[in-house]
Motif scaffolding. Structure first.
Motif, PDB file in Angstrom:
ATOM      1  N   ASN A   1       0.818  -1.209   0.000  1.00 61.39           N
ATOM      2  CA  ASN A   1       0.000   0.000   0.000  1.00 61.39           C
ATOM      3  C   ASN A   1       0.866   1.278   0.000  1.00 61.39           C
ATOM      4  OD1 ASN A   1      -1.732   2.088   0.750  1.00 61.39           O
ATOM      5  ND2 ASN A   1      -2.959   0.778   2.085  1.00 61.39           N
ATOM      6  N   LYS A   2       1.080   1.812  -1.225  1.00 58.83           N
ATOM      7  CA  LYS A   2       2.001   2.955  -1.345  1.00 58.83           C
ATOM      8  C   LYS A   2       1.493   4.204  -0.637  1.00 58.83           C
ATOM      9  CE  LYS A   2      -0.292   1.852  -5.179  1.00 58.83           C
ATOM     10  NZ  LYS A   2      -0.341   1.079  -6.385  1.00 58.83           N
ATOM     11  N   GLU A   3       0.164   4.371  -0.610  1.00 54.29           N
ATOM     12  CA  GLU A   3      -0.370   5.567   0.033  1.00 54.29           C
ATOM     13  C   GLU A   3      -0.108   5.523   1.534  1.00 54.29           C
ATOM     14  OE1 GLU A   3      -4.387   6.324  -1.099  1.00 54.29           O
ATOM     15  OE2 GLU A   3      -4.257   8.372  -0.293  1.00 54.29           O
TER      16      GLU A   3
ATOM     17  N   ILE B   1      10.418   5.188 -14.076  1.00 49.21           N
ATOM     18  CA  ILE B   1       9.073   4.982 -14.616  1.00 49.21           C
ATOM     19  C   ILE B   1       8.397   4.147 -13.544  1.00 49.21           C
ATOM     20  CG2 ILE B   1       7.744   3.822 -16.426  1.00 49.21           C
ATOM     21  CD1 ILE B   1      10.079   4.525 -18.344  1.00 49.21           C
ATOM     22  N   LEU B   2       7.480   4.772 -12.813  1.00 49.57           N
ATOM     23  CA  LEU B   2       6.999   4.174 -11.573  1.00 49.57           C
ATOM     24  C   LEU B   2       5.539   3.760 -11.643  1.00 49.57           C
ATOM     25  CD1 LEU B   2       8.667   6.775  -9.198  1.00 49.57           C
ATOM     26  CD2 LEU B   2       9.404   4.434  -9.567  1.00 49.57           C
ATOM     27  N   ASN B   3       4.927   3.951 -12.792  1.00 50.30           N
ATOM     28  CA  ASN B   3       3.517   3.575 -12.902  1.00 50.30           C
ATOM     29  C   ASN B   3       3.308   2.739 -14.164  1.00 50.30           C
ATOM     30  OD1 ASN B   3       0.604   4.369 -14.076  1.00 50.30           O
ATOM     31  ND2 ASN B   3       0.534   4.268 -11.851  1.00 50.30           N
ATOM     32  N   GLY B   4       2.872   1.502 -13.965  1.00 53.27           N
ATOM     33  CA  GLY B   4       2.710   0.572 -15.080  1.00 53.27           C
ATOM     34  C   GLY B   4       1.579   0.976 -16.017  1.00 53.27           C
ATOM     35  N   THR B   5       0.478   1.457 -15.430  1.00 57.15           N
ATOM     36  CA  THR B   5      -0.696   1.806 -16.234  1.00 57.15           C
ATOM     37  C   THR B   5      -0.370   2.897 -17.250  1.00 57.15           C
ATOM     38  OG1 THR B   5      -2.114   1.207 -14.403  1.00 57.15           O
ATOM     39  CG2 THR B   5      -3.092   2.643 -16.057  1.00 57.15           C
ATOM     40  N   THR B   6       0.268   3.966 -16.784  1.00 54.77           N
ATOM     41  CA  THR B   6       0.570   5.078 -17.700  1.00 54.77           C
ATOM     42  C   THR B   6       1.629   4.672 -18.716  1.00 54.77           C
ATOM     43  OG1 THR B   6       1.956   5.927 -15.929  1.00 54.77           O
ATOM     44  CG2 THR B   6      -0.141   7.022 -16.281  1.00 54.77           C
TER      45      THR B   6
ATOM     46  N   GLY C   1      -5.731  -5.565 -14.876  1.00 55.78           N
ATOM     47  CA  GLY C   1      -5.542  -5.464 -13.418  1.00 55.78           C
ATOM     48  C   GLY C   1      -4.368  -4.581 -13.025  1.00 55.78           C
ATOM     49  N   TYR C   2      -3.940  -3.679 -13.918  1.00 56.48           N
ATOM     50  CA  TYR C   2      -2.815  -2.795 -13.594  1.00 56.48           C
ATOM     51  C   TYR C   2      -3.274  -1.530 -12.887  1.00 56.48           C
ATOM     52  CZ  TYR C   2      -0.507  -5.492 -17.359  1.00 56.48           C
ATOM     53  OH  TYR C   2      -0.006  -6.476 -18.154  1.00 56.48           O
ATOM     54  N   ALA C   3      -4.453  -1.058 -13.289  1.00 55.50           N
ATOM     55  CA  ALA C   3      -4.880   0.281 -12.870  1.00 55.50           C
ATOM     56  C   ALA C   3      -5.397   0.294 -11.432  1.00 55.50           C
ATOM     57  CB  ALA C   3      -5.958   0.797 -13.815  1.00 55.50           C
ATOM     58  N   GLU C   4      -5.320   1.465 -10.801  1.00 57.55           N
ATOM     59  CA  GLU C   4      -5.913   1.675  -9.484  1.00 57.55           C
ATOM     60  C   GLU C   4      -7.433   1.674  -9.613  1.00 57.55           C
ATOM     61  OE1 GLU C   4      -3.897   2.096  -6.585  1.00 57.55           O
ATOM     62  OE2 GLU C   4      -2.577   1.339  -8.140  1.00 57.55           O
ATOM     63  N   ARG C   5      -8.117   1.468  -8.487  1.00 63.87           N
ATOM     64  CA  ARG C   5      -9.576   1.475  -8.510  1.00 63.87           C
ATOM     65  C   ARG C   5     -10.081   2.786  -9.133  1.00 63.87           C
ATOM     66  NH1 ARG C   5     -11.301  -0.101  -2.662  1.00 63.87           N
ATOM     67  NH2 ARG C   5      -9.108  -0.604  -2.620  1.00 63.87           N
TER      68      ARG C   5
ATOM     69  N   ALA D   1      -5.811   8.196 -10.247  1.00 63.72           N
ATOM     70  CA  ALA D   1      -4.573   8.076  -9.461  1.00 63.72           C
ATOM     71  C   ALA D   1      -3.397   7.707 -10.356  1.00 63.72           C
ATOM     72  CB  ALA D   1      -4.754   7.027  -8.365  1.00 63.72           C
ATOM     73  N   ASP D   2      -3.656   6.914 -11.391  1.00 61.37           N
ATOM     74  CA  ASP D   2      -2.595   6.561 -12.329  1.00 61.37           C
ATOM     75  C   ASP D   2      -2.348   7.711 -13.299  1.00 61.37           C
ATOM     76  OD1 ASP D   2      -2.132   3.700 -11.625  1.00 61.37           O
ATOM     77  OD2 ASP D   2      -4.218   3.485 -12.218  1.00 61.37           O
ATOM     78  N   VAL D   3      -3.399   8.106 -14.035  1.00 64.12           N
ATOM     79  CA  VAL D   3      -3.178   9.008 -15.174  1.00 64.12           C
ATOM     80  C   VAL D   3      -2.834  10.432 -14.751  1.00 64.12           C
ATOM     81  CG1 VAL D   3      -4.553   7.620 -16.752  1.00 64.12           C
ATOM     82  CG2 VAL D   3      -5.619   9.539 -15.594  1.00 64.12           C
TER      83      VAL D   3
ATOM     84  N   PHE E   1      -0.737  10.672  -9.467  1.00 65.11           N
ATOM     85  CA  PHE E   1      -0.741  10.615  -7.994  1.00 65.11           C
ATOM     86  C   PHE E   1      -0.060   9.349  -7.478  1.00 65.11           C
ATOM     87  CE2 PHE E   1      -5.084  12.781  -8.715  1.00 65.11           C
ATOM     88  CZ  PHE E   1      -4.467  14.000  -8.969  1.00 65.11           C
ATOM     89  N   ASP E   2      -0.294   8.223  -8.166  1.00 69.17           N
ATOM     90  CA  ASP E   2       0.310   6.955  -7.752  1.00 69.17           C
ATOM     91  C   ASP E   2       1.844   7.050  -7.839  1.00 69.17           C
ATOM     92  OD1 ASP E   2       0.056   3.847  -7.416  1.00 69.17           O
ATOM     93  OD2 ASP E   2       1.325   4.117  -9.178  1.00 69.17           O
ATOM     94  N   ALA E   3       2.335   7.556  -8.963  1.00 66.24           N
ATOM     95  CA  ALA E   3       3.793   7.707  -9.126  1.00 66.24           C
ATOM     96  C   ALA E   3       4.344   8.688  -8.093  1.00 66.24           C
ATOM     97  CB  ALA E   3       4.099   8.182 -10.540  1.00 66.24           C
TER      98      ALA E   3
ATOM     99  N   ARG F   1       3.262   9.144  -4.974  1.00 67.93           N
ATOM    100  CA  ARG F   1       3.447   8.419  -3.690  1.00 67.93           C
ATOM    101  C   ARG F   1       4.735   7.616  -3.743  1.00 67.93           C
ATOM    102  NH1 ARG F   1      -0.788  11.319  -4.179  1.00 67.93           N
ATOM    103  NH2 ARG F   1      -2.564  10.967  -2.814  1.00 67.93           N
ATOM    104  N   LYS F   2       4.971   7.003  -4.912  1.00 70.28           N
ATOM    105  CA  LYS F   2       6.143   6.119  -5.030  1.00 70.28           C
ATOM    106  C   LYS F   2       7.448   6.908  -4.985  1.00 70.28           C
ATOM    107  CE  LYS F   2       3.520   2.583  -7.519  1.00 70.28           C
ATOM    108  NZ  LYS F   2       3.025   2.189  -8.855  1.00 70.28           N
ATOM    109  N   ILE F   3       7.505   8.054  -5.653  1.00 67.99           N
ATOM    110  CA  ILE F   3       8.760   8.819  -5.605  1.00 67.99           C
ATOM    111  C   ILE F   3       8.928   9.431  -4.214  1.00 67.99           C
ATOM    112  CG2 ILE F   3       8.068  11.140  -6.458  1.00 67.99           C
ATOM    113  CD1 ILE F   3      11.234   9.219  -7.489  1.00 67.99           C
TER     114      ILE F   3
ATOM    115  N   ALA G   1       8.459  -6.013 -14.107  1.00 63.14           N
ATOM    116  CA  ALA G   1       7.015  -5.782 -14.189  1.00 63.14           C
ATOM    117  C   ALA G   1       6.582  -4.867 -13.051  1.00 63.14           C
ATOM    118  CB  ALA G   1       6.287  -7.111 -14.108  1.00 63.14           C
ATOM    119  N   GLY G   2       5.996  -3.721 -13.425  1.00 64.65           N
ATOM    120  CA  GLY G   2       5.696  -2.697 -12.426  1.00 64.65           C
ATOM    121  C   GLY G   2       4.316  -2.793 -11.817  1.00 64.65           C
ATOM    122  N   ALA G   3       3.470  -3.654 -12.339  1.00 61.76           N
ATOM    123  CA  ALA G   3       2.122  -3.797 -11.784  1.00 61.76           C
ATOM    124  C   ALA G   3       1.621  -5.178 -12.175  1.00 61.76           C
ATOM    125  CB  ALA G   3       1.199  -2.711 -12.343  1.00 61.76           C
ATOM    126  N   GLY G   4       0.464  -5.529 -11.649  1.00 59.21           N
ATOM    127  CA  GLY G   4      -0.116  -6.831 -11.982  1.00 59.21           C
ATOM    128  C   GLY G   4      -0.110  -7.738 -10.766  1.00 59.21           C
TER     129      GLY G   4
HETATM  130  N1  HSE Z   1      -1.734   1.180 -10.637  1.00 57.61           N
HETATM  131  C1  HSE Z   1      -0.381   0.901 -10.317  1.00 57.61           C
HETATM  132  C2  HSE Z   1       0.432   0.951 -11.619  1.00 57.61           C
HETATM  133  C3  HSE Z   1      -0.278  -0.457  -9.692  1.00 57.61           C
HETATM  134  O1  HSE Z   1      -0.173   0.974 -12.692  1.00 57.61           O
HETATM  135  O2  HSE Z   1       1.654   1.006 -11.563  1.00 57.61           O
HETATM  136  C4  HSE Z   1       1.082  -0.785  -9.121  1.00 57.61           C
HETATM  137  O3  HSE Z   1       1.423   0.063  -8.078  1.00 57.61           O
END
Ligand code: HSE
Length: 400
Positions: free
Chosen positions: A99-101, A152-157, A182-186, A190-192, A195-197, A199-201, A294-297
């Protein structure tokens, strides 16, 4: 035999249960103990799934069970994850989370409680999905001063940008595919929107400099504005557009940012495509290293969580030291950083753009009514001042 509990039976939580069963023998060998999932906490029931006999709906059953020594938190969101994790650590249970957040917001505090209680708070899966990056930062790259972490910290984007560039697929179609996989956040915002990236940085920069980086302080720009026209210009420049997260030390200051960036083929991140993530780290003596995968999944992320479970089991009764104090790191103003910028304006503003920016290079992607150019190296502040005089259709920062 070590008993564990999994909080949240979604994509990652169910992956954790599966990884533990698929690789049972190897995991037992490496942890030097058998690991059994005693409980799975979820609001839902799963009548068709053998996991049903382990499902509980009340967290206190898990928290109060002295047999449970490790808790996996894969619920996502800060509440109630934070309360659950804090209670688990205070009760002397180790916690492994994706849980990155939660980690970005409360990492320093939760690590402090874990230290006091001689347990562990581990979060390998919170950044980079299946890529080992947290453990290397804490335990391997300890001889160096980290000068830069860029990734590159977000798989979806990355998946969306790759599909748009390679196949000319629209933004929304590429996003839908990423969601189906199954890569994207609910909430895919948050991905596009980055915001997700972000939290990670924040997590990586906090770990690199040992202090609290508040993600609210990080300038964050996502990819939702990037269009096929921008992709055409990138192609014309022999460049790719990537959503990059950076934490970098410049003199005595640290700055951090998330934004789309134009990279050319000299950059090792240039050819990181699809759902893959990569994290580039520069140490003062080590030089450059890059972590890729692999950054997500479901399975890559679950595999990283289970690697933490193995570590927690191997270190029962001992705290693995992680330096991340709750003292706030004040980030430097991004305005002071110099780089080149790619800019698009209406073609009627060509002369004005030349006057303002001086030594510019025109990029002709054959877009009618558009004047595309790259600026010389200037600070963000200088760029912003000059850009006020133009009708900028798009600005993308450049890394070359
Ligand atoms: N939604 C995130 C991503 C999942 O696409 O990278 C992995 O943290």
């Amino acid at each position: 035999m070590i008993k564990i509990a999994v909080l949240g039976y979604g994509t990652v939580g169910s992956g954790v249960v599966e990884v533990l069963s698929t690789n049972y023998e190897k995991i037992t060998q490496r942890a030097r103990q058998e690991i059994e999932v005693k409980y799975v906490l979820d609001l839902r029931d799963f009548p068709e799934d053998p996991v049903q006999e382990k499902i509980v709906h009340d967290y206190s059953v898990i928290a109060k069970d002295p047999e449970v020594s490790v808790i996996v938190e894969t619920m996502g969101g800060v509440n109630p994850a934070y309360e659950f994790v804090k209670e688990a650590l205070e009760r002397g249970k180790s916690v492994c989370t994706s849980n990155k957040e939660l980690v970005a917001r409360h990492g320093a505090e939760l690590l402090e409680i874990a230290k006091e209680k001689k347990v562990n708070f581990l979060f390998e899966a919170s950044v980079g999905g299946g890529i080992p990056i947290i453990r290397p930062l804490n335990q391997s790259l300890t001889a160096d001063e980290i000068q830069e972490i860029t990734g590159i910290l977000n798989g979806t984007t990355n998946y969306i940008l790759t599909k748009m560039a390679r196949e000319g697929v629209s933004f929304s179609k590429a996003l839908k595919e990423a969601q189906e996989k199954g890569y994207a956040e609910r909430n895919p915002e948050a991905d596009v929107e980055g915001f997700d990236a972000c939290r990670k940085i924040a997590i990586l920069t906090s770990l690199a400099y040992g202090m609290q980086v508040d993600y609210e302080d990080i300038y964050t720009e996502g990819i939702s504005n990037i269009t096929d026209v921008d992709i055409s210009y990138a192609r014309e420049m022999g460049a790719s557009i990537k959503l990059l997260g950076t934490g970098r030390k410049v003199g005595q200051k640290v700055y951090a940012m998330i934004s789309p960036m134009l990279l050319n083929s000299d950059n090792p991140l240039f050819s990181v495509n699809d759902v893959f993530n990569a994290i580039f780290v520069r140490g003062n003596l080590l030089g450059d290293v890059m972590f890729y995968g692999a950054g997500a999944g479901k399975y890559p992320t679950a595999s990283a969580v289970v690697s933490d479970v193995v570590d927690a089991v191997k270190h029962l009764g001992t705290n693995i030291m992680t330096i991340w104090s709750s003292q706030k790191l004040e980030l430097a103003d991004k305005g002071e950083v110099s780089r080149r910028f790619f800019v698009r304006v209406p073609s009627a503003q060509e002369n004005k753009a030349r006057e303002l920016f001086g030594d510019i290079q025109e990029i002709d992607a054959g877009i009618l009514g558009d004047f595309g150019f790259t600026t010389p190296f200037i600070t963000e502040k200088e760029y912003e001042e000059k850009a006020k005089e133009l009708n900028v259709r798009r600005m993308i920062r450049m890394d070359f």
